[in-house]
Design an enzyme around this catalytic site. Structure first.
Site, PDB file in Angstrom:
ATOM      1  N   ASP A   7       0.824  -1.225   0.000  1.00  0.00           N
ATOM      2  CA  ASP A   7       0.000   0.000   0.000  1.00  0.00           C
ATOM      3  C   ASP A   7       0.853   1.269   0.000  1.00  0.00           C
ATOM      4  O   ASP A   7       0.481   2.258  -0.642  1.00  0.00           O
ATOM      5  CB  ASP A   7      -0.899   0.037   1.239  1.00  0.00           C
ATOM      6  CG  ASP A   7      -1.866  -1.124   1.272  1.00  0.00           C
ATOM      7  OD1 ASP A   7      -2.129  -1.701   0.207  1.00  0.00           O
ATOM      8  OD2 ASP A   7      -2.361  -1.458   2.365  1.00  0.00           O
TER       9      ASP A   7
HETATM   10  P1  NAP Z   1       0.961  -4.013   3.139  1.00  0.00           P
HETATM   11  O1  NAP Z   1       0.318  -3.067   2.215  1.00  0.00           O
HETATM   12  O2  NAP Z   1       0.110  -4.608   4.211  1.00  0.00           O
HETATM   13  O3  NAP Z   1       1.572  -5.172   2.236  1.00  0.00           O
HETATM   14  C1  NAP Z   1       2.376  -6.144   2.799  1.00  0.00           C
HETATM   15  C2  NAP Z   1       2.776  -7.092   1.694  1.00  0.00           C
HETATM   16  O4  NAP Z   1       3.761  -7.954   2.258  1.00  0.00           O
HETATM   17  C3  NAP Z   1       1.653  -7.979   1.213  1.00  0.00           C
HETATM   18  O5  NAP Z   1       1.147  -7.520  -0.019  1.00  0.00           O
HETATM   19  C4  NAP Z   1       2.281  -9.364   1.133  1.00  0.00           C
HETATM   20  O6  NAP Z   1       2.194  -9.845  -0.204  1.00  0.00           O
HETATM   21  C5  NAP Z   1       3.739  -9.127   1.487  1.00  0.00           C
HETATM   22  N1  NAP Z   1       4.311 -10.193   2.293  1.00  0.00           N
HETATM   23  C6  NAP Z   1       3.774 -10.821   3.345  1.00  0.00           C
HETATM   24  N2  NAP Z   1       4.601 -11.754   3.803  1.00  0.00           N
HETATM   25  C7  NAP Z   1       5.712 -11.713   3.031  1.00  0.00           C
HETATM   26  C8  NAP Z   1       6.941 -12.424   3.021  1.00  0.00           C
HETATM   27  N3  NAP Z   1       7.195 -13.408   3.891  1.00  0.00           N
HETATM   28  N4  NAP Z   1       7.858 -12.092   2.094  1.00  0.00           N
HETATM   29  C9  NAP Z   1       7.606 -11.130   1.175  1.00  0.00           C
HETATM   30  N5  NAP Z   1       6.460 -10.423   1.148  1.00  0.00           N
HETATM   31  C10 NAP Z   1       5.523 -10.712   2.067  1.00  0.00           C
HETATM   32  O7  NAP Z   1       2.240  -3.411   3.849  1.00  0.00           O
HETATM   33  P2  NAP Z   1       2.832  -1.937   3.831  1.00  0.00           P
HETATM   34  O8  NAP Z   1       3.131  -1.503   2.445  1.00  0.00           O
HETATM   35  O9  NAP Z   1       3.911  -1.961   4.855  1.00  0.00           O
HETATM   36  O10 NAP Z   1       1.638  -1.025   4.308  1.00  0.00           O
HETATM   37  C11 NAP Z   1       1.195  -1.019   5.643  1.00  0.00           C
HETATM   38  C12 NAP Z   1      -0.307  -1.022   5.637  1.00  0.00           C
HETATM   39  O11 NAP Z   1      -0.753  -1.289   6.983  1.00  0.00           O
HETATM   40  C13 NAP Z   1      -0.880   0.324   5.231  1.00  0.00           C
HETATM   41  O12 NAP Z   1      -2.066   0.150   4.504  1.00  0.00           O
HETATM   42  C14 NAP Z   1      -1.172   0.973   6.585  1.00  0.00           C
HETATM   43  O13 NAP Z   1      -2.202   1.924   6.488  1.00  0.00           O
HETATM   44  C15 NAP Z   1      -1.586  -0.229   7.404  1.00  0.00           C
HETATM   45  N6  NAP Z   1      -1.407  -0.044   8.870  1.00  0.00           N
HETATM   46  C16 NAP Z   1      -0.244   0.437   9.346  1.00  0.00           C
HETATM   47  C17 NAP Z   1      -0.094   0.650  10.710  1.00  0.00           C
HETATM   48  C18 NAP Z   1       1.174   1.222  11.274  1.00  0.00           C
HETATM   49  O14 NAP Z   1       1.144   1.771  12.359  1.00  0.00           O
HETATM   50  N7  NAP Z   1       2.300   1.070  10.599  1.00  0.00           N
HETATM   51  C19 NAP Z   1      -1.125   0.301  11.576  1.00  0.00           C
HETATM   52  C20 NAP Z   1      -2.278  -0.250  11.050  1.00  0.00           C
HETATM   53  C21 NAP Z   1      -2.407  -0.427   9.681  1.00  0.00           C
HETATM   54  P3  NAP Z   1       2.241 -11.428  -0.478  1.00  0.00           P
HETATM   55  O15 NAP Z   1       1.184 -12.025   0.354  1.00  0.00           O
HETATM   56  O16 NAP Z   1       1.999 -11.527  -1.943  1.00  0.00           O
HETATM   57  O17 NAP Z   1       3.610 -11.890  -0.102  1.00  0.00           O
END
Ligand code: NAP
Length: 472
Positions: free
Chosen positions: A392
């Site tokens: 994201d």
């Molecule tokens: P993300 O959008 O949740 O994407 C994580 C990606 O990691 C997934 O698409 C997944 O794809 C991949 N993944 C999972 N396990 C993996 C592995 N072992 N090896 C390689 N890839 C792997 O993560 P992000 O870009 O860090 O974004 C964070 C999201 O969380 C945002 O939408 C944010 O709003 C939300 N959020 C953040 C917080 C905070 O405080 N940081 C709190 C709540 C929510 P695959 O399954 O295809 O591998």
């Protein structure tokens, strides 16, 4: 006021100053560790200041010393034993302890010392009990959900939950209004019970991935409860410290909501992104028309020739526990003459500072961690970007597609770089559960696999080409 009293107040003042400096220091990665130490010292001084002000009362000293020793020991053991991945649960537990402390102080004063209390003190008791109980029970529920001990009951996903929560809120309101007339009787216990249940009622429906925002909000509540307890017992230190924690928690909550492009209302009541997304986001793999994938070997070749490389860590890096392999690869690239940095999005991962903590564990130099606003202008002059388990936070639709649920969320503009490799296991979605336009861009290639395994392969490939031999 005698000399010991004065000395006690001076220590209080010093504690407040150190606490403020500690909070300020937490705003940069470099100073965060020492800032934490300052804040801990402030807490120690606060206890000392209190001991001096309540002299001469050896019995009270003894109780405070015993309480501080037990609490300090439990805190120390917990902090040493808890794994980094369980940090959100730990913070939730500590918030809950703060809420419970304020609740107990207010209940004790109501029961044993409210005969001559004025209206301000009685109102403070109501606020401290109400917010303290919500913080305590809400934090315990949040911890239980994050640990997987508690699920999301079906009724909490229907309108029944609003009925239940509104009833509890009305009960708490009635108890709060009647408590000043009868501080030791039924209203007190009704307030404790209704507020505690309300804390559970509002936390239980929230999904695991939204929980960090709720924990941050509960952290703010624990500060409000402490400030109210400060009014109850007449402690300026508690009022100031509680207000600072309350404000800091609220600011963090706001920063997280902005970073996730969500309103607090939608986090608390479900909405914008279709309620709460599952942690780790499986997602839909269909809907992509132009995907180019490549091997780790091809990716290594591009890296070998890159002058400037930016890594974008995301939630998947934490899942794969690939931070050490990433550091290893960075060292190899630096030995090969590349300039390496890491782009840190404020809400990458699942908790505030998640990526900073993860990379600090692997001894990545602080100066290589660049915040989003700093690194975004640099992407056009970046040869290779490696997106590691992030999704994201690099989705260009957030800028370009007004229909996207992410539209308006500030993202890392990796699409501006010359070449982008996205390392993840599949085309599955991230937390927001949506397609990522980055994957289809001409400069993007997918390297499918677990982040740790791919990084290890990249290291092997580079070493096989003789990279890093001189440095080793
Ligand atoms: P993300 O959008 O949740 O994407 C994580 C990606 O990691 C997934 O698409 C997944 O794809 C991949 N993944 C999972 N396990 C993996 C592995 N072992 N090896 C390689 N890839 C792997 O993560 P992000 O870009 O860090 O974004 C964070 C999201 O969380 C945002 O939408 C944010 O709003 C939300 N959020 C953040 C917080 C905070 O405080 N940081 C709190 C709540 C929510 P695959 O399954 O295809 O591998």
């Amino acid at each position: 006021m005698n000399t010991l009293d004065l000395f006690g107040y001076a220590i209080d003042l010093l504690a407040v100053l150190l606490l403020a400096l500690g909070l300020k220091g937490l705003s940069t990665v470099r100073s965060a560790r020492s800032a934490n130490g300052l804040a801990a010292l402030a807490m120690g001084l606060a206890v000392l200041g209190l001991l001096l002000q309540i002299q001469p009362d050896p019995a009270a000293w003894l109780w405070i010393a015993i309480g501080s020793a037990i609490g300090g020991l439990l805190g120390l053991i917990t902090a040493r034993r808890v794994p980094m991945t369980a940090m959100p649960e730990t913070v939730a537990l500590f918030n809950g302890c703060g809420g419970m402390a304020s609740l107990l102080v207010a209940v004790a004063v109501a029961l044993y010392d409210s005969a001559d209390a004025d209206l301000v003190a009685l109102i403070s008791i109501v606020i401290s009990v109400f917010v303290g109980a919500i913080t305590f029970s809400g934090s315990i529920a949040a911890m239980g959900k994050l640990q997987g001990w508690l699920g999301t009951p079906g009724w909490t996903q229907s309108s029944v939950r609003h009925g239940v929560n509104i009833t509890l809120a009305i009960a708490a309101l009635v108890a709060g209004i009647t408590l000043p007339g009868d501080p030791t009787g039924v209203p007190l216990w009704l307030l404790v019970g209704a507020s505690s249940l309300l804390g559970i009622g509002v936390t239980l429906p929230i999904g695991g991935a939204d929980m960090p925002v709720v924990i941050s909000l509960l952290n703010s509540y624990s500060g409000v409860a402490a400030a109210a307890a400060g009014f109850v017992v007449g402690s300026q230190l508690l009022i100031v410290a509680g207000a600072m924690v309350g404000a800091a928690g609220l600011i963090l909550t706001q920063v997280m909501c902005t970073g996730m492009n969500r309103s607090l209302v939608s986090v608390l009541f479900g909405g914008a992104l279709g309620g709460s997304a599952p942690v780790g986001g499986g997602g839909d793999e269909a809907g992509y028309s132009r995907i180019v994938s490549c091997s780790a070997e091809e990716c290594a070749m591009a890296l070998e020739n890159a002058e400037r490389v930016v890594f974008v860590p995301g939630y998947g890096l934490a899942v794969a526990q690939a931070q050490h392999a990433l550091r290893e690869l960075s060292k190899l690239l630096e030995a090969n003459g590349s300039e390496v940095s890491y782009a840190i999005h404020p809400v990458a991962g699942r908790m505030p500072g998640h990526m900073n903590v993860l990379l600090a564990e692997a001894d990545v130099p602080y100066e290589q961690l660049l915040e989003m606003d700093t690194i975004n202008p640099d992407f056009p002059r970046t040869d290779v970007v490696i997106v590691l388990g992030a999704n994201d936070v690099v989705n260009p639709d957030a800028k370009n597609d007004a229909q996207s649920p992410l539209y308006g969320m500030p993202v890392l503009e990796v699409d501006q770089a010359r070449q982008v490799f996205v390392v993840k296991r599949s085309l599955g979605a991230g937390y927001a559960g949506i397609k990522n336009a980055l994957f289809e861009l001409p400069q993007t290639a997918m390297v499918f696999g677990d982040a740790k395994a791919v990084l290890q392969q990249l290291c092997t490939e580079l070493r096989s080409q003789g990279v890093g031999k001189v440095a080793a």
